[in-house]
Design a protein around this motif. Structure first.
Motif, PDB file in Angstrom:
ATOM      1  N   GLU A 229      36.653  12.119 -41.832  1.00  0.00           N
ATOM      2  CA  GLU A 229      36.027  13.136 -42.683  1.00  0.00           C
ATOM      3  C   GLU A 229      34.537  12.861 -42.839  1.00  0.00           C
ATOM      4  N   SER A 230      34.164  11.585 -42.948  1.00  0.00           N
ATOM      5  CA  SER A 230      32.751  11.218 -43.046  1.00  0.00           C
ATOM      6  C   SER A 230      31.994  11.632 -41.782  1.00  0.00           C
ATOM      7  N   TRP A 231      32.640  11.460 -40.624  1.00  0.00           N
ATOM      8  CA  TRP A 231      32.004  11.848 -39.366  1.00  0.00           C
ATOM      9  C   TRP A 231      31.765  13.357 -39.303  1.00  0.00           C
ATOM     10  N   VAL A 232      32.753  14.134 -39.748  1.00  0.00           N
ATOM     11  CA  VAL A 232      32.589  15.593 -39.739  1.00  0.00           C
ATOM     12  C   VAL A 232      31.421  15.998 -40.638  1.00  0.00           C
ATOM     13  N   LYS A 233      31.363  15.433 -41.829  1.00  0.00           N
ATOM     14  CA  LYS A 233      30.265  15.768 -42.742  1.00  0.00           C
ATOM     15  C   LYS A 233      28.918  15.365 -42.148  1.00  0.00           C
ATOM     16  N   ARG A 234      28.877  14.193 -41.530  1.00  0.00           N
ATOM     17  CA  ARG A 234      27.622  13.728 -40.943  1.00  0.00           C
ATOM     18  C   ARG A 234      27.202  14.618 -39.783  1.00  0.00           C
ATOM     19  N   LYS A 235      28.160  15.049 -38.984  1.00  0.00           N
ATOM     20  CA  LYS A 235      27.865  15.916 -37.841  1.00  0.00           C
ATOM     21  C   LYS A 235      27.233  17.223 -38.287  1.00  0.00           C
ATOM     22  N   PHE A 236      27.703  17.750 -39.416  1.00  0.00           N
ATOM     23  CA  PHE A 236      27.192  19.031 -39.902  1.00  0.00           C
ATOM     24  C   PHE A 236      26.133  18.868 -40.990  1.00  0.00           C
ATOM     25  N   GLY A 237      25.680  17.638 -41.220  1.00  0.00           N
ATOM     26  CA  GLY A 237      24.599  17.406 -42.155  1.00  0.00           C
ATOM     27  C   GLY A 237      24.952  17.663 -43.601  1.00  0.00           C
ATOM     28  N   VAL A 238      26.181  17.304 -43.995  1.00  0.00           N
ATOM     29  CA  VAL A 238      26.651  17.554 -45.362  1.00  0.00           C
ATOM     30  C   VAL A 238      26.945  16.225 -46.039  1.00  0.00           C
ATOM     31  N   LYS A 239      26.479  16.066 -47.276  1.00  0.00           N
ATOM     32  CA  LYS A 239      26.723  14.827 -48.009  1.00  0.00           C
ATOM     33  C   LYS A 239      28.085  14.831 -48.679  1.00  0.00           C
ATOM     34  N   ASP A 240      28.404  15.897 -49.418  1.00  0.00           N
ATOM     35  CA  ASP A 240      29.696  16.056 -50.084  1.00  0.00           C
ATOM     36  C   ASP A 240      30.386  17.288 -49.524  1.00  0.00           C
ATOM     37  N   SER A 241      31.710  17.222 -49.449  1.00  0.00           N
ATOM     38  CA  SER A 241      32.443  18.367 -48.895  1.00  0.00           C
ATOM     39  C   SER A 241      32.429  19.561 -49.836  1.00  0.00           C
ATOM     40  N   GLY A 242      32.214  19.317 -51.129  1.00  0.00           N
ATOM     41  CA  GLY A 242      32.178  20.397 -52.108  1.00  0.00           C
ATOM     42  C   GLY A 242      31.874  19.850 -53.486  1.00  0.00           C
ATOM     43  N   TYR A 243      32.111  20.670 -54.496  1.00  0.00           N
ATOM     44  CA  TYR A 243      31.768  20.285 -55.866  1.00  0.00           C
ATOM     45  C   TYR A 243      32.880  20.644 -56.852  1.00  0.00           C
ATOM     46  N   MET A 244      34.112  20.716 -56.350  1.00  0.00           N
ATOM     47  CA  MET A 244      35.222  21.151 -57.199  1.00  0.00           C
ATOM     48  C   MET A 244      35.627  20.108 -58.238  1.00  0.00           C
ATOM     49  N   ILE A 245      35.461  18.821 -57.918  1.00  0.00           N
ATOM     50  CA  ILE A 245      35.976  17.755 -58.776  1.00  0.00           C
ATOM     51  C   ILE A 245      34.807  17.033 -59.426  1.00  0.00           C
ATOM     52  N   PRO A 246      34.679  17.088 -60.739  1.00  0.00           N
ATOM     53  CA  PRO A 246      33.557  16.441 -61.420  1.00  0.00           C
ATOM     54  C   PRO A 246      33.481  14.948 -61.102  1.00  0.00           C
ATOM     55  N   GLY A 247      32.308  14.512 -60.671  1.00  0.00           N
ATOM     56  CA  GLY A 247      32.088  13.100 -60.384  1.00  0.00           C
ATOM     57  C   GLY A 247      32.590  12.640 -59.031  1.00  0.00           C
ATOM     58  N   HIS A 248      33.311  13.499 -58.319  1.00  0.00           N
ATOM     59  CA  HIS A 248      33.919  13.083 -57.055  1.00  0.00           C
ATOM     60  C   HIS A 248      33.490  13.933 -55.870  1.00  0.00           C
ATOM     61  N   GLY A 249      32.866  15.065 -56.103  1.00  0.00           N
ATOM     62  CA  GLY A 249      32.528  15.945 -54.992  1.00  0.00           C
ATOM     63  C   GLY A 249      33.637  16.942 -54.724  1.00  0.00           C
ATOM     64  N   GLY A 250      34.034  17.043 -53.454  1.00  0.00           N
ATOM     65  CA  GLY A 250      35.007  18.047 -53.080  1.00  0.00           C
ATOM     66  C   GLY A 250      36.420  17.511 -52.926  1.00  0.00           C
ATOM     67  N   VAL A 251      37.329  18.427 -52.645  1.00  0.00           N
ATOM     68  CA  VAL A 251      38.732  18.068 -52.447  1.00  0.00           C
ATOM     69  C   VAL A 251      38.871  17.167 -51.220  1.00  0.00           C
ATOM     70  N   MET A 252      38.192  17.528 -50.136  1.00  0.00           N
ATOM     71  CA  MET A 252      38.267  16.717 -48.924  1.00  0.00           C
ATOM     72  C   MET A 252      37.799  15.290 -49.172  1.00  0.00           C
ATOM     73  N   ASP A 253      36.790  15.145 -50.020  1.00  0.00           N
ATOM     74  CA  ASP A 253      36.280  13.804 -50.319  1.00  0.00           C
ATOM     75  C   ASP A 253      37.329  12.941 -51.001  1.00  0.00           C
ATOM     76  N   ARG A 254      38.233  13.554 -51.740  1.00  0.00           N
ATOM     77  CA  ARG A 254      39.237  12.796 -52.489  1.00  0.00           C
ATOM     78  C   ARG A 254      40.536  12.616 -51.733  1.00  0.00           C
ATOM     79  N   VAL A 255      40.852  13.494 -50.800  1.00  0.00           N
ATOM     80  CA  VAL A 255      42.168  13.421 -50.154  1.00  0.00           C
ATOM     81  C   VAL A 255      42.077  13.115 -48.665  1.00  0.00           C
ATOM     82  N   ASP A 256      40.885  12.750 -48.176  1.00  0.00           N
ATOM     83  CA  ASP A 256      40.756  12.510 -46.738  1.00  0.00           C
ATOM     84  C   ASP A 256      41.702  11.407 -46.260  1.00  0.00           C
ATOM     85  N   GLY A 257      41.834  10.336 -47.043  1.00  0.00           N
ATOM     86  CA  GLY A 257      42.770   9.271 -46.671  1.00  0.00           C
ATOM     87  C   GLY A 257      44.213   9.666 -46.909  1.00  0.00           C
TER      88      GLY A 257
END
Length: 283
Positions: A229-257
């Motif tokens: 997931e980190s590679w996909v974000k880096r490829k597209f120049g994105v730091k966080d996948s989203g902003y749905m979860i306060p303090g955590h970023g996006g859903v993908m950031d929390r459930v990638d593993g």
């Protein structure tokens, strides 16, 4: 201003406040996840479906903006059909077949700009939702298996983060994620194995397979999912996948593993265990 200037206390307070928000969000998410896992059935399938929708929404925002309206529409329609069937059907193979067919159709409709990203995103969002739902099933073994999965993945994630920050050292895979270290990966795997063994020992004194081995494989898989997931974000120049979860970023950031480990655990059960006795291999 420099670190000794007037802005320094505010910056430190901001970090502390973000840690509080992050911790509170994590506690709330864990409580909801465990409660819905206990309930099982449609409520748990709804949670798995919500994860799938959140993942694909963010995947869409990161990678699919260049794809055609038709491609995006077909991908969304296929995902909604698959997740809807999760609430109505007990035939996992049928739902997986529909997901694969939808991914193939989406890939055929893809253009040069979007490539295979829409189809990959459909599989990335859909299959883990299917896996979570069918690992849970309607049995006590399913409840235990999901708790075991949560324990391994969450412990891996938490201890990899803090161990890596505390010890530092050589980078794990700088091409994929510049911040992850070998010390974090090893600490996360050790914590995942310990949590899995402790969870299994609490549930039952003996399992059908070497629990430490299963926990280790799931922990490593979760870390690979995180790197991917980190590679996909880096490829597209994105730091966080989203902003749905306060303090955590996006859903993908929390459930990638979690999505990677859940998919593997489902495959382990599907290959090694009779369908009528799901996850007796674990408990």
């Amino acid at each position: 201003m420099t670190a000794s200037g007037p802005s320094a206390p505010d910056k430190g307070t901001g970090r502390l406040s973000n840690l509080h928000i992050r911790t509170l969000s994590a506690v709330v998410m864990i409580a909801i996840a465990v409660a819905l896992t206990w309930v099982g059935g449609v409520p748990f399938a709804l949670m798995a479906s919500a994860i799938g929708l959140g993942v694909f929404y963010e995947w869409h925002a990161i990678t699919l903006d260049r794809s055609s309206l038709l491609t995006r529409g077909v991908a969304w329609a296929c995902l909604i059909v698959v997740l809807g069937l999760l609430l109505l059907s007990h035939n996992g193979l049928l739902i997986i077949a529909i997901l694969l067919a939808g991914a193939a159709l989406t890939a055929m409709l893809g253009d040069r700009q979007s490539g295979l990203w829409p189809a990959i995103g459909l599989l990335y969002a859909g299959f883990p939702a299917i896996a979570l739902t069918f690992v849970r099933g309607d049995t006590g073994d399913g409840f235990a298996a999901v708790l075991f999965l949560f324990a391994v993945v969450w412990s891996t994630d938490i201890f990899a983060y803090f161990n890596g920050r505390a010890l530092g050292g050589p980078k794990l895979a700088p091409r994929f994620s510049p911040n992850k270290t070998w010390s974090g990966a090893i600490g996360g795997a050790a914590a995942g194995v310990a949590a899995g063994v402790a969870c299994a020992a609490f549930i039952t004194p003996a399992g059908g397979v070497p629990i430490p081995l299963i926990a280790f494989v799931l922990s490593v898989t979760a870390q690979i999912g995180d790197l991917g997931e980190s590679w996909v974000k880096r490829k597209f120049g994105v730091k966080d996948s989203g902003y749905m979860i306060p303090g955590h970023g996006g859903v993908m950031d929390r459930v990638d593993g979690l999505v990677a480990a859940a998919a593997l655990l489902y495959l382990i059960g599907a290959i090694l265990v009779k369908p009528e006795t799901p996850y007796d291999i674990l408990f």
